[in-house]
Design an enzyme around this catalytic site. Structure first.
Site, PDB file in Angstrom:
ATOM      1  N   GLN A  78       0.842  -1.195   0.000  1.00 53.72           N
ATOM      2  CA  GLN A  78       0.000   0.000   0.000  1.00 53.72           C
ATOM      3  C   GLN A  78       0.879   1.248   0.000  1.00 53.72           C
ATOM      4  O   GLN A  78       1.204   1.791   1.051  1.00 53.72           O
ATOM      5  CB  GLN A  78      -0.961   0.023   1.186  1.00 53.72           C
ATOM      6  CG  GLN A  78      -1.914   1.195   1.066  1.00 53.72           C
ATOM      7  CD  GLN A  78      -3.023   1.160   2.096  1.00 53.72           C
ATOM      8  OE1 GLN A  78      -3.199   0.215   2.825  1.00 53.72           O
ATOM      9  NE2 GLN A  78      -3.778   2.241   2.138  1.00 53.72           N
ATOM     10  N   PHE A  79       1.235   1.711  -1.197  1.00 55.43           N
ATOM     11  CA  PHE A  79       2.142   2.848  -1.322  1.00 55.43           C
ATOM     12  C   PHE A  79       1.588   4.127  -0.708  1.00 55.43           C
ATOM     13  O   PHE A  79       2.339   5.015  -0.327  1.00 55.43           O
ATOM     14  CB  PHE A  79       2.538   3.073  -2.786  1.00 55.43           C
ATOM     15  CG  PHE A  79       1.563   3.903  -3.572  1.00 55.43           C
ATOM     16  CD1 PHE A  79       1.778   5.265  -3.745  1.00 55.43           C
ATOM     17  CD2 PHE A  79       0.435   3.334  -4.139  1.00 55.43           C
ATOM     18  CE1 PHE A  79       0.888   6.038  -4.466  1.00 55.43           C
ATOM     19  CE2 PHE A  79      -0.464   4.097  -4.863  1.00 55.43           C
ATOM     20  CZ  PHE A  79      -0.238   5.452  -5.023  1.00 55.43           C
ATOM     21  N   THR A  80       0.266   4.241  -0.558  1.00 54.03           N
ATOM     22  CA  THR A  80      -0.305   5.479  -0.038  1.00 54.03           C
ATOM     23  C   THR A  80       0.119   5.763   1.404  1.00 54.03           C
ATOM     24  O   THR A  80       0.021   6.903   1.855  1.00 54.03           O
ATOM     25  CB  THR A  80      -1.844   5.482  -0.128  1.00 54.03           C
ATOM     26  OG1 THR A  80      -2.368   4.394   0.634  1.00 54.03           O
ATOM     27  CG2 THR A  80      -2.302   5.388  -1.580  1.00 54.03           C
TER      28      THR A  80
END
Length: 147
Positions: A78-80
């Site tokens: 989850q890069f966010t």
């Protein structure tokens, strides 16, 4: 690297109506790769996830780790999580690793987890995933390992 770990009763990840991973009692971890992260940070993060004492002992105190209870582990890219949210009304992702580097380090984390904690389940890097979980407690922590 940064992760949000949640103690769960159950968790699943689905892509295109296909379930990719599912666990019962254990940890669901959302994982982001930051710009300067290396395999060293991935190794340290995995060790922290596996060793973090968030499960209750016989006295109800958080004294047991994932290995001790032989719980499930679900790792979700989850890069966010690497977003800079300090200013404005829109997140900036300048702190996140480039997509290809993020993919490489998550693949490394995947490979390492398969070796040190067999049975680990995974989300799919870059996919539109649907994640469902029942948080136990709720118990949620943020862990960060920096270069």
């Amino acid at each position: 690297m940064i992760t949000v770990i949640q103690r769960v009763i159950t968790a699943t990840v689905t892509v295109d109506n296909q379930q990719l991973g599912a666990i019962n009692t254990g940890i669901m971890a959302l994982v982001a790769v930051e710009k300067d992260d290396t395999e060293k940070e991935a190794d340290r993060l995995l060790e922290r996830i596996l060793s973090y004492r968030i499960f209750p002992d016989e006295n109800g105190r958080m004294n047991l780790n994932l290995r001790t209870i032989n719980g499930g582990l679900l790792l979700i890219p989850q890069f966010t999580l690497a977003a800079d949210t300090n200013t404005g009304n829109r997140p900036s992702f300048t702190g996140a690793a480039a997509p290809e580097r993020g993919r490489q380090l998550f693949a490394y984390l995947h490979s390492t987890a398969d070796t040190v904690y067999p049975g680990t389940q995974y989300g799919q890097f870059g996919a539109d995933m649907q994640v469902a979980l029942i948080n136990d407690g709720p118990v949620t922590f943020t862990l960060r390992v920096s270069a």
